[in-house]
Design an enzyme around this catalytic site. Structure first.
Site, PDB file in Angstrom:
ATOM      1  N   GLU A 262     -17.663  27.634 -27.997  1.00  0.00           N
ATOM      2  CA  GLU A 262     -18.555  27.145 -29.046  1.00  0.00           C
ATOM      3  C   GLU A 262     -18.750  25.636 -28.999  1.00  0.00           C
ATOM      4  O   GLU A 262     -19.770  25.130 -29.474  1.00  0.00           O
ATOM      5  CB  GLU A 262     -18.001  27.571 -30.414  1.00  0.00           C
ATOM      6  CG  GLU A 262     -17.914  29.084 -30.590  1.00  0.00           C
ATOM      7  CD  GLU A 262     -17.288  29.464 -31.906  1.00  0.00           C
ATOM      8  OE1 GLU A 262     -16.852  28.539 -32.635  1.00  0.00           O
ATOM      9  OE2 GLU A 262     -17.221  30.671 -32.214  1.00  0.00           O
ATOM     10  N   GLU A 263     -17.805  24.932 -28.442  1.00  0.00           N
ATOM     11  CA  GLU A 263     -17.885  23.477 -28.364  1.00  0.00           C
ATOM     12  C   GLU A 263     -17.786  23.027 -26.914  1.00  0.00           C
ATOM     13  O   GLU A 263     -17.215  23.716 -26.057  1.00  0.00           O
ATOM     14  CB  GLU A 263     -16.756  22.827 -29.192  1.00  0.00           C
ATOM     15  CG  GLU A 263     -16.826  23.155 -30.682  1.00  0.00           C
ATOM     16  CD  GLU A 263     -15.681  22.536 -31.451  1.00  0.00           C
ATOM     17  OE1 GLU A 263     -14.819  21.914 -30.775  1.00  0.00           O
ATOM     18  OE2 GLU A 263     -15.651  22.650 -32.680  1.00  0.00           O
TER      19      GLU A 263
END
Length: 356
Positions: A262-263
């Site tokens: 997600e990051e």
């Protein structure tokens, strides 16, 4: 004489009410004949009045009564026909239902085995277990449970081994399902469970094949497991074949099996680096034609990810234009042609995010 006067007055009253009454002219002869004639005349008058009254009111009553009875009979007949028709439909429905109840379900044991197995092959594991309560020999057949195992878990080490004594694909299905649930809770324990049951060999290649051919594993737990087991990740990347695929489509397929974090971080950079080398290895002719290298593909992958976020994010109001994307991308990789970068933009604009 008194009676004669009374009769006379009576006849005059009747004459006033009914113009059809005619008093005979010979009523003034003698008393007896007059009384006799007047009696007959009175009877005729009364009878004519009665007939006229019946002809006026009674006939209308009979006509209305006849019409009412005719209408009632018509309605009754129509209703009777509808009831009869409805009764026939209900009768046929009840008869059909009764015949179906008498026949019951189709007995698969009376059909050819190939047809019976084809019908049961459309059932999932739960329904197949329920079917085994009726058709025990058919529903417990090893071919059906082998198909269920391989359709859900495409690769297991035990598939390529000689089955041990008492081996059952139905029991194997239960073990695979139990191991998948364990993996989704704790990946390390799930892999150890598969190895303890002899389903998987303790090899990164075999674990990578199992992950590549299985769709029931939780992608978040799988991402954590691959981040820790880079040896399994290397083998998993080599299982992908990106030959003759457009770069954004190949990147989508890659992230469909190995989900992106997600990051942005070290794990994402590792994934893009491994993908770039694998994509170049699968398309050597294309790389020479376009003059691309793994580093250039690495830059293009990052540009595609950033463009996907820019075009799909609702928080970005000013979307990147095609001209801006071409200019920014060619600054990072000058050897890339403008047309190729434009096709990349069109793909993201029309199809969507590469790592969704």
């Amino acid at each position: 004489m008194v009676s004669f006067l009374c009769w006379r007055e009576l006849l005059r009253g009747q004459e006033a009410r009914s113009p059809a009454i005619v008093i005979p002219s010979y009523w003034s002869t003698d008393t007896d004949s007059v009384c006799s004639q007047m009696g007959q005349g009175l009877w005729r008058v009364a009878r004519n009045q009665q007939l006229q009254h019946q002809g006026y009111s009674g006939q209308g009553y009979l006509t209305r009564e006849h019409g009412r009875r005719f209408a009632t009979n018509s309605i009754s007949n129509t209703s009777h026909r509808k009831q009869a028709q409805g009764g026939i439909d209900i009768y046929h429905l009840l008869k059909t239902r009764k015949s179906k109840e008498q026949e019951g379900f189709i007995n698969l044991e009376m059909l050819p085995p190939e047809l019976s197995f084809t019908i049961l092959s459309y059932l999932n594991a739960t329904d197949l277990c329920l079917a085994s309560c009726v058709w025990q020999d058919l529903a417990n057949d090893e071919l059906l449970w082998q198909g269920l195992c391989k359709s859900t878990w495409g690769h297991c080490s035990i598939y390529n081994k000689n089955p041990p004594l008492g081996f059952s694909f139905r029991r194997l299905y239960m073990q695979l399902d139990e191991g998948s649930l364990t993996f989704n809770a704790n990946p390390e324990e799930g892999v150890n469970y598969f190895m303890s049951k002899g389903i998987l060999d303790d090899s990164p290649r075999e674990i990578a094949k199992f992950i590549f051919c299985t769709r029931t594993l939780n992608w978040k737990k799988l991402r954590l497991y691959l981040d820790e087991r880079r040896d399994v990740l290397d083998d998993l990347v080599t299982l992908h074949n990106f030959r003759n695929q457009f770069l954004p489509n190949a990147l989508r397929e890659f992230f469909r099996h190995i989900h992106a974090p997600e990051e942005r971080g070290e794990y994402l950079e590792t994934l893009i680096t491994k993908f770039s080398h694998r994509f170049c290895a699968c398309n050597p002719d294309l790389m020479r034609e376009l003059g691309l290298s793994p580093d250039a593909v690495y830059v293009l992958c990052y540009s595609l990810i950033l463009l996907s976020i820019d075009l799909t994010s609702p928080h970005v109001k000013n979307k990147m234009s095609k001209r801006e994307f071409i200019r920014n991308t060619r600054r990072a990789a000058q050897n890339i042609s403008e047309d190729f970068v434009g096709h990349l933009y069109d793909n993201i604009y029309l199809i969507g995010h590469v790592a969704a």
